[in-house]
Design a protein around this motif. Sequence first.
Motif, PDB file in Angstrom:
ATOM      1  N   ASN A  50       0.710  -0.396   0.086  1.00  0.00           N
ATOM      2  CA  ASN A  50       0.027   0.085  -0.106  1.00  0.00           C
ATOM      3  C   ASN A  50       0.460   1.146   0.373  1.00  0.00           C
ATOM      4  OD1 ASN A  50      -2.302  -1.857   0.129  1.00  0.00           O
ATOM      5  ND2 ASN A  50      -2.365  -1.365   2.171  1.00  0.00           N
ATOM      6  N   VAL A  51       2.041   1.339   0.649  1.00  0.00           N
ATOM      7  CA  VAL A  51       3.064   2.450   1.193  1.00  0.00           C
ATOM      8  C   VAL A  51       3.557   2.634  -0.317  1.00  0.00           C
ATOM      9  CG1 VAL A  51       4.991   3.084   1.616  1.00  0.00           C
ATOM     10  CG2 VAL A  51       3.250   2.069   3.296  1.00  0.00           C
ATOM     11  N   ILE A  52       3.956   1.773  -1.049  1.00  0.00           N
ATOM     12  CA  ILE A  52       4.860   1.865  -2.288  1.00  0.00           C
ATOM     13  C   ILE A  52       4.126   1.938  -3.544  1.00  0.00           C
ATOM     14  CG2 ILE A  52       5.736   0.338  -3.971  1.00  0.00           C
ATOM     15  CD1 ILE A  52       7.302  -1.710  -1.853  1.00  0.00           C
ATOM     16  N   MET A  53       2.935   1.134  -4.002  1.00  0.00           N
ATOM     17  CA  MET A  53       1.402   2.171  -3.837  1.00  0.00           C
ATOM     18  C   MET A  53       1.074   3.636  -4.351  1.00  0.00           C
ATOM     19  SD  MET A  53       2.184  -0.088  -6.498  1.00  0.00           S
ATOM     20  CE  MET A  53       1.370   0.582  -7.471  1.00  0.00           C
ATOM     21  N   LYS A  54       1.373   3.877  -3.380  1.00  0.00           N
ATOM     22  CA  LYS A  54       1.169   5.339  -2.918  1.00  0.00           C
ATOM     23  C   LYS A  54       1.292   6.089  -4.582  1.00  0.00           C
ATOM     24  CE  LYS A  54      -0.874   7.847   1.127  1.00  0.00           C
ATOM     25  NZ  LYS A  54      -0.225   9.520   0.866  1.00  0.00           N
ATOM     26  N   ASP A  55       0.785   6.810  -5.009  1.00  0.00           N
ATOM     27  CA  ASP A  55       0.510   8.250  -6.039  1.00  0.00           C
ATOM     28  C   ASP A  55       1.826   9.205  -5.184  1.00  0.00           C
ATOM     29  OD1 ASP A  55       1.184   6.932  -8.547  1.00  0.00           O
ATOM     30  OD2 ASP A  55      -0.409   7.558  -8.812  1.00  0.00           O
ATOM     31  N   ASP A  56       0.554  10.432  -4.814  1.00  0.00           N
ATOM     32  CA  ASP A  56       1.344  11.317  -4.297  1.00  0.00           C
ATOM     33  C   ASP A  56       1.672  11.386  -2.590  1.00  0.00           C
ATOM     34  OD1 ASP A  56       0.702  12.456  -6.751  1.00  0.00           O
ATOM     35  OD2 ASP A  56      -1.899  12.898  -6.142  1.00  0.00           O
ATOM     36  N   ARG A  57       3.209  12.553  -2.750  1.00  0.00           N
ATOM     37  CA  ARG A  57       2.873  11.662  -0.930  1.00  0.00           C
ATOM     38  C   ARG A  57       3.117  13.427  -0.706  1.00  0.00           C
ATOM     39  NH1 ARG A  57       6.015   8.082  -3.425  1.00  0.00           N
ATOM     40  NH2 ARG A  57       4.906   5.544  -2.745  1.00  0.00           N
ATOM     41  N   THR A  58       2.984  13.705   0.561  1.00  0.00           N
ATOM     42  CA  THR A  58       3.951  14.769   0.606  1.00  0.00           C
ATOM     43  C   THR A  58       4.807  14.806   1.052  1.00  0.00           C
ATOM     44  OG1 THR A  58       3.059  14.566   3.380  1.00  0.00           O
ATOM     45  CG2 THR A  58       1.592  15.193   1.996  1.00  0.00           C
ATOM     46  N   LEU A  59       5.531  15.894   1.051  1.00  0.00           N
ATOM     47  CA  LEU A  59       7.629  16.169   0.995  1.00  0.00           C
ATOM     48  C   LEU A  59       7.460  14.840   3.093  1.00  0.00           C
ATOM     49  CD1 LEU A  59      10.026  16.801  -0.104  1.00  0.00           C
ATOM     50  CD2 LEU A  59      10.160  18.804   1.796  1.00  0.00           C
ATOM     51  N   HIS A  60       6.809  14.980   3.483  1.00  0.00           N
ATOM     52  CA  HIS A  60       7.177  14.416   5.433  1.00  0.00           C
ATOM     53  C   HIS A  60       7.071  12.802   5.193  1.00  0.00           C
ATOM     54  CE1 HIS A  60       7.402  13.599   9.085  1.00  0.00           C
ATOM     55  NE2 HIS A  60       6.114  13.383   8.877  1.00  0.00           N
ATOM     56  N   GLU A  61       5.481  12.855   3.978  1.00  0.00           N
ATOM     57  CA  GLU A  61       5.821  10.814   3.508  1.00  0.00           C
ATOM     58  C   GLU A  61       6.586  10.237   2.594  1.00  0.00           C
ATOM     59  OE1 GLU A  61       0.943  10.934   4.225  1.00  0.00           O
ATOM     60  OE2 GLU A  61       1.952  11.703   1.936  1.00  0.00           O
ATOM     61  N   VAL A  62       7.161  11.553   1.927  1.00  0.00           N
ATOM     62  CA  VAL A  62       8.558  10.594   1.520  1.00  0.00           C
ATOM     63  C   VAL A  62       9.255  10.273   2.525  1.00  0.00           C
ATOM     64  CG1 VAL A  62      10.323  11.000   0.009  1.00  0.00           C
ATOM     65  CG2 VAL A  62       8.209  11.796  -1.238  1.00  0.00           C
ATOM     66  N   PHE A  63       9.458  11.018   3.650  1.00  0.00           N
ATOM     67  CA  PHE A  63      10.502  10.657   4.148  1.00  0.00           C
ATOM     68  C   PHE A  63      10.681   9.091   4.702  1.00  0.00           C
ATOM     69  CE2 PHE A  63      11.928  14.608   2.776  1.00  0.00           C
ATOM     70  CZ  PHE A  63      13.054  14.614   1.618  1.00  0.00           C
ATOM     71  N   LYS A  64       9.055   8.748   5.248  1.00  0.00           N
ATOM     72  CA  LYS A  64       8.972   7.910   6.136  1.00  0.00           C
ATOM     73  C   LYS A  64       9.127   6.665   5.221  1.00  0.00           C
ATOM     74  CE  LYS A  64       5.078   9.823   8.088  1.00  0.00           C
ATOM     75  NZ  LYS A  64       3.461   9.492   9.016  1.00  0.00           N
ATOM     76  N   LEU A  65       8.474   6.381   3.990  1.00  0.00           N
ATOM     77  CA  LEU A  65       9.239   5.257   2.268  1.00  0.00           C
ATOM     78  C   LEU A  65       9.948   5.410   2.412  1.00  0.00           C
ATOM     79  CD1 LEU A  65       8.212   3.919   0.551  1.00  0.00           C
ATOM     80  CD2 LEU A  65       8.099   5.783  -1.406  1.00  0.00           C
ATOM     81  N   PHE A  66      11.213   6.572   2.826  1.00  0.00           N
ATOM     82  CA  PHE A  66      12.701   6.330   2.499  1.00  0.00           C
ATOM     83  C   PHE A  66      13.112   5.488   3.655  1.00  0.00           C
ATOM     84  CE2 PHE A  66      13.214   9.954  -0.607  1.00  0.00           C
ATOM     85  CZ  PHE A  66      13.550   8.967  -1.727  1.00  0.00           C
TER      86      PHE A  66
END
Length: 357
Positions: A50-66
């Motif tokens: 679910n996390v990888i497939m999410k299309d739009d992420r805020t800058l903050h969410e991007v760092f959680k993904l990293f």
Amino acid sequence: MNREELEWCVSVPKVELHAHLNGSVRNSTLFELARVLGDKGVIVFSDVENVIMKDDRTLHEVFKLFDLIHILTTDHSTVTRITKEVIEDFAAENVVYLELRTTPKRNDSIGMSKRSYMDAVMEGLRAVSSVDVDYSPAGLKTNTFNGSTRKKMYVRFLLSIDRRESTEAAMETVKLALEMRDLGVVGIDLSGNPIVGNWSTFLPALKFAKEKGLYITLHCGEVPNQEEIKAMIDFFPHRIGHACCFDEENWRKLKSAKIPVEICLTSNIRTETISSIDIHHFVDLYKAKHPLVLCTDDSGVFSTSLSREYNLASSSFGLGKTEMFQLAEIAINFIFADDGVKADLRATFKEAVKKLN
Ligand code: 6MZ
């Protein structure tokens, strides 16, 4: 997206100067790695999916993904694998010169030091088989096979300091970069979550790096911290990335300092750092003839490619093929490599223009 125009952008030789290794991993590889860790019970596969497939992420969410991606790519053999894949993906895009950046990681639990992390990266580079790779500034080291007539690609590395790191950890990265100069490490990048850490923490290591002749590029102005932006410009780095949230004073300073800007269109839009492509600062910088270069940032995380970034610039800002080709070629001026490499790249573009016309 017009298919013919995109194909044209693929066929143009390109220079990539702002690409994070762990942000450029193929989704298919991330899924495969997640499945293995899911089977071992280390993670829950569906959560990761679910996390990888999410299309739009805020800058903050991007760092959680990293942080999640780093769990998936944590061991030496995976670092080697993703490095090989990422370089081959850029080569397939007709990138003729790539500066790949990555944060050397220490992980005592698996016996990983910053050096062994980088050795794993180097092993991935040497495993590249789809193109001949020139990765040594001295031009001595290539992975060329005898009698090969394959395409050639230059690869250089920038070591990233993560804004979560201490002064000592940043210094360790700079020392590692100096140690690995013969292996194609040419400079230092400062990156990571822009609301974390203070400029003064990284400054000693960055100063030392500059004194020792390493090139420096800084993530600058991803958030509107005008004081930090000013200090960064005053440091006079060789390039900066993003430059999204500058006030007028800093904007003026940047332009008069003529520091080249790495522009990452899709990344800025996806993370909502810039609210809409029509108001992207590319236009202002381009019109002012300020040195700039189109880059991907994180082609995996933002589902893009360098050709798509060129195509996006062309369709959004009305640039024709001549302007696009010039934009690609002029990037040679801003690479962290010597005049010999620049001359060779210019010759490549000269050949390409004959074929494209
Ligand atoms: C700031 C970014 C970034 O180093 O583990 N990174 N830092 N702004 C961005 N814009 C979206 N995109 C990536 O690659 C992933 C790391 O690169 C930095 C972050 O520190 C991220 O953890 P490596 O290979």
